[in-house]
Design a protein around this motif. Structure first.
Motif, PDB file in Angstrom:
ATOM      1  N   HIS A  31       0.639   6.000  -2.211  1.00 17.08           N
ATOM      2  CA  HIS A  31       1.328   4.834  -2.786  1.00 17.08           C
ATOM      3  C   HIS A  31       1.948   3.923  -1.729  1.00 17.08           C
ATOM      4  O   HIS A  31       2.839   3.137  -2.034  1.00 17.08           O
ATOM      5  CB  HIS A  31       2.400   5.298  -3.780  1.00 17.08           C
ATOM      6  N   ALA A  32       1.476   4.033  -0.508  1.00 19.62           N
ATOM      7  CA  ALA A  32       2.030   3.230   0.592  1.00 19.62           C
ATOM      8  C   ALA A  32       1.794   1.743   0.358  1.00 19.62           C
ATOM      9  O   ALA A  32       0.808   1.351  -0.271  1.00 19.62           O
ATOM     10  CB  ALA A  32       1.401   3.660   1.909  1.00 19.62           C
ATOM     11  N   PRO A  33       2.669   0.907   0.896  1.00 21.89           N
ATOM     12  CA  PRO A  33       2.450  -0.540   0.824  1.00 21.89           C
ATOM     13  C   PRO A  33       1.162  -0.921   1.551  1.00 21.89           C
ATOM     14  O   PRO A  33       0.660  -0.176   2.404  1.00 21.89           O
ATOM     15  CB  PRO A  33       3.669  -1.127   1.550  1.00 21.89           C
ATOM     16  N   ASP A  34       0.636  -2.093   1.244  1.00 23.31           N
ATOM     17  CA  ASP A  34      -0.558  -2.587   1.921  1.00 23.31           C
ATOM     18  C   ASP A  34      -0.338  -2.613   3.426  1.00 23.31           C
ATOM     19  O   ASP A  34       0.682  -3.110   3.907  1.00 23.31           O
ATOM     20  CB  ASP A  34      -0.909  -3.996   1.438  1.00 23.31           C
ATOM     21  N   TRP A  36       0.135  -0.024   5.414  1.00 24.24           N
ATOM     22  CA  TRP A  36       0.937   1.097   5.887  1.00 24.24           C
ATOM     23  C   TRP A  36       0.193   2.406   5.623  1.00 24.24           C
ATOM     24  O   TRP A  36      -0.366   2.599   4.546  1.00 24.24           O
ATOM     25  CB  TRP A  36       2.271   1.166   5.150  1.00 24.24           C
ATOM     26  N   TRP A  57       4.963   5.978  10.418  1.00 19.67           N
ATOM     27  CA  TRP A  57       3.991   5.207   9.650  1.00 19.67           C
ATOM     28  C   TRP A  57       3.089   4.461  10.622  1.00 19.67           C
ATOM     29  O   TRP A  57       3.572   3.895  11.611  1.00 19.67           O
ATOM     30  CB  TRP A  57       4.692   4.177   8.763  1.00 19.67           C
ATOM     31  N   SER A  64       2.064  -6.666   7.876  1.00 24.09           N
ATOM     32  CA  SER A  64       2.320  -5.509   7.014  1.00 24.09           C
ATOM     33  C   SER A  64       3.809  -5.246   6.838  1.00 24.09           C
ATOM     34  O   SER A  64       4.234  -4.676   5.828  1.00 24.09           O
ATOM     35  CB  SER A  64       1.655  -4.258   7.584  1.00 24.09           C
ATOM     36  N   SER A  67       4.942  -6.794   3.672  1.00 23.47           N
ATOM     37  CA  SER A  67       4.038  -6.599   2.531  1.00 23.47           C
ATOM     38  C   SER A  67       4.711  -5.972   1.318  1.00 23.47           C
ATOM     39  O   SER A  67       4.051  -5.630   0.354  1.00 23.47           O
ATOM     40  CB  SER A  67       2.836  -5.747   2.953  1.00 23.47           C
ATOM     41  N   GLY A  70       5.299  -1.332  -1.715  1.00 30.63           N
ATOM     42  CA  GLY A  70       4.268  -0.574  -2.401  1.00 30.63           C
ATOM     43  C   GLY A  70       4.430  -0.671  -3.908  1.00 30.63           C
ATOM     44  O   GLY A  70       5.187  -1.493  -4.420  1.00 30.63           O
ATOM     45  N   ASP A  71       3.715   0.203  -4.608  1.00 34.22           N
ATOM     46  CA  ASP A  71       3.761   0.182  -6.070  1.00 34.22           C
ATOM     47  C   ASP A  71       5.048   0.837  -6.587  1.00 34.22           C
ATOM     48  O   ASP A  71       5.900   1.263  -5.807  1.00 34.22           O
ATOM     49  CB  ASP A  71       2.502   0.834  -6.645  1.00 34.22           C
ATOM     50  N   SER A  74       5.824   4.222  -5.218  1.00 37.14           N
ATOM     51  CA  SER A  74       6.342   4.165  -3.846  1.00 37.14           C
ATOM     52  C   SER A  74       7.832   3.837  -3.847  1.00 37.14           C
ATOM     53  O   SER A  74       8.612   4.451  -3.110  1.00 37.14           O
ATOM     54  CB  SER A  74       5.581   3.115  -3.036  1.00 37.14           C
TER      55      SER A  74
END
Length: 108
Positions: A31-34, A36, A57, A64, A67, A70-71, A74
């Motif tokens: 579930h990492a951010p774009d 990452w 990370w 990034s 960014s 995450g979702d 995350s």
């Protein structure tokens, strides 16, 4: 690039944090951010080090960093993680680039 965050876990919570990471580590990666990639969380050994823990990370680019978080899963993981972190102690964040990728100021 590598983003390294050093911090202390609240007193008496290290064992619980370690158990939580067994499931959360995989979830952080999913579930990492774009841009990452979760590299892992480390514990100091026998008190060697200024902080009890370090999370790493891999980051694709400077973009990034902006960014988001995450979702929704995350964001919930970050909230759970922060419950373990000792907020009364300072953190240390460092951003590294590999030697072959970093620009060096001439004369330094």
């Amino acid at each position: 690039m590598e983003y390294v965050l050093r911090y202390d876990v609240k007193p008496t919570r290290s064992g619980e944090f370690q158990r939580w990471l067994q499931g959360a580590g995989t979830a952080f990666g999913e579930h990492a951010p774009d841009g990452w990639t979760y590299e892992g969380t480390y514990f100091t050994v026998r008190g060697f080090g200024d902080y009890s823990n370090e999370t790493r990370w891999r980051i694709d680019s400077y973009a990034s960093l902006g960014s988001g978080f995450g979702d929704q899963d995350s964001i919930e993981l970050i909230s759970q993680w922060m419950d373990f972190v000792d907020q009364s102690r300072p953190w240390q964040a460092t951003l590294y680039k590999e030697a072959s990728e970093v620009d060096i100021l001439p004369g330094t």
